[in-house]
Design a protein around this motif. Sequence first.
Motif, PDB file in Angstrom:
ATOM      1  N   HIS A   1       0.830  -1.201   0.000  1.00  9.97           N
ATOM      2  CA  HIS A   1       0.000   0.000   0.000  1.00  9.97           C
ATOM      3  C   HIS A   1       0.867   1.255   0.000  1.00  9.97           C
ATOM      4  O   HIS A   1       0.598   2.212  -0.735  1.00  9.97           O
ATOM      5  N   ALA A   2       1.899   1.273   0.829  1.00  6.45           N
ATOM      6  CA  ALA A   2       2.731   2.465   0.967  1.00  6.45           C
ATOM      7  C   ALA A   2       3.799   2.553  -0.111  1.00  6.45           C
ATOM      8  O   ALA A   2       4.108   3.637  -0.601  1.00  6.45           O
ATOM      9  N   VAL A   3       4.361   1.412  -0.507  1.00  3.19           N
ATOM     10  CA  VAL A   3       5.527   1.423  -1.391  1.00  3.19           C
ATOM     11  C   VAL A   3       5.135   1.483  -2.862  1.00  3.19           C
ATOM     12  O   VAL A   3       5.799   2.158  -3.665  1.00  3.19           O
ATOM     13  N   THR A   4       4.057   0.803  -3.250  1.00  5.57           N
ATOM     14  CA  THR A   4       3.769   0.626  -4.673  1.00  5.57           C
ATOM     15  C   THR A   4       2.427   1.182  -5.133  1.00  5.57           C
ATOM     16  O   THR A   4       2.206   1.279  -6.334  1.00  5.57           O
ATOM     17  N   GLY A   5       1.510   1.490  -4.221  1.00  8.84           N
ATOM     18  CA  GLY A   5       0.212   1.993  -4.638  1.00  8.84           C
ATOM     19  C   GLY A   5      -0.767   0.891  -4.993  1.00  8.84           C
ATOM     20  O   GLY A   5      -0.529  -0.293  -4.734  1.00  8.84           O
ATOM     21  N   VAL A   6      -1.891   1.279  -5.620  1.00 10.53           N
ATOM     22  CA  VAL A   6      -2.989   0.348  -5.892  1.00 10.53           C
ATOM     23  C   VAL A   6      -2.553  -0.793  -6.807  1.00 10.53           C
ATOM     24  O   VAL A   6      -2.869  -1.960  -6.564  1.00 10.53           O
ATOM     25  N   ASP A   7      -1.834  -0.470  -7.884  1.00 14.54           N
ATOM     26  CA  ASP A   7      -1.401  -1.512  -8.809  1.00 14.54           C
ATOM     27  C   ASP A   7      -0.498  -2.524  -8.114  1.00 14.54           C
ATOM     28  O   ASP A   7      -0.583  -3.733  -8.362  1.00 14.54           O
ATOM     29  N   GLY A   8       0.368  -2.033  -7.245  1.00 12.50           N
ATOM     30  CA  GLY A   8       1.261  -2.927  -6.527  1.00 12.50           C
ATOM     31  C   GLY A   8       0.534  -3.829  -5.556  1.00 12.50           C
ATOM     32  O   GLY A   8       0.916  -4.984  -5.366  1.00 12.50           O
ATOM     33  N   VAL A   9      -0.532  -3.323  -4.939  1.00  7.99           N
ATOM     34  CA  VAL A   9      -1.315  -4.145  -4.013  1.00  7.99           C
ATOM     35  C   VAL A   9      -1.957  -5.308  -4.753  1.00  7.99           C
ATOM     36  O   VAL A   9      -1.944  -6.455  -4.289  1.00  7.99           O
ATOM     37  N   ALA A  10      -2.539  -5.034  -5.919  1.00 13.04           N
ATOM     38  CA  ALA A  10      -3.154  -6.098  -6.710  1.00 13.04           C
ATOM     39  C   ALA A  10      -2.114  -7.126  -7.142  1.00 13.04           C
ATOM     40  O   ALA A  10      -2.339  -8.346  -7.055  1.00 13.04           O
TER      41      ALA A  10
END
Length: 312
Positions: free
Chosen positions: A118-127
């Motif tokens: 959530h903090a490091v990569t954003g929405v795309d990273g969470v998915a």
Amino acid sequence: MENFLLSVRCVTLVLLTICLGIWIRSRNLFPQELYSQLSTLCFHYLVPVQLFYNIESTQLTDSFSPKLLLFLEAGVLMWFLINFALFSVLLPDSRTRGAYIQNSFRSNIAVVGISLAHAVTGVDGVAAMSIAIAILVPTYNVLAVIALESCRGGKAPLKETVRLILKNPLIRACTLGLLFQLLHLRLPQPVNQAAANIGIAGSVMTLVALGASLRPEGMRRNLNRILFCSAYRLLFTPLVIVGAAYFLGFRSYSLGVILLCAGSPTAATSYPMALACGSDHELTAQIVAATSLLFCLTMIFWVFTLKQCKLL
């Protein structure tokens, strides 16, 4: 500062739960056999429910790249083979070898991956991280079974090794979760909530049992091994994996997901599996505790470095 505080919160939760196990053992209120029995309960019943729920409840999106999936899977397999061969030569003690091999490739992304994404990569990273967990956790467990069974003191026949892998409750749970995903099946809400609650209990009890297994004299005796394994897990492994990803063109959230998979602490489930397979579970517990503590500092270092280089 925000990334630092988030990392501290994630790791503090793990550390406080481990400390609870240490405190409970220090009170001498329960027989020592209870802690190994508690670990067995987690390994065979609670943690499998947690893994099934994490995979079954993952929401698949178009933001996940097949190239990223291929790199993560191939990276884990290649890194496992390299370290299996390396430590088989360097470590004649098969019980210790199992602890080193697990530490080298098996990270705790199921616990810290989503929160940090959530903090490091954003929405795309969470998915992307959600799907990475669904794919890598079964791989971790299959490779761990292969490594630990080979370290029991003899070489199991291929048929026997496959049978042991298929009997592993963690692998069965991951397989069932993936089957639910492929068939687009969903549990009824009350059942789903019960699975979530059991999963939380499994995560907490695994860490409590891990903390109860720690002994100060053992930590002092294994200090050099613990420091080596921590540096190997948190510094050397992400340096190699993230470096390879950089040269292959990964950037932005994809590189962040790779960093979190490669640089997370040793998986807490390494301990109950080591105990179940007759490996050095005490050293494994100490490595999990140490990497969980030091992970806060090393992950901040990696995130800061990549952001300074404008790669995240």
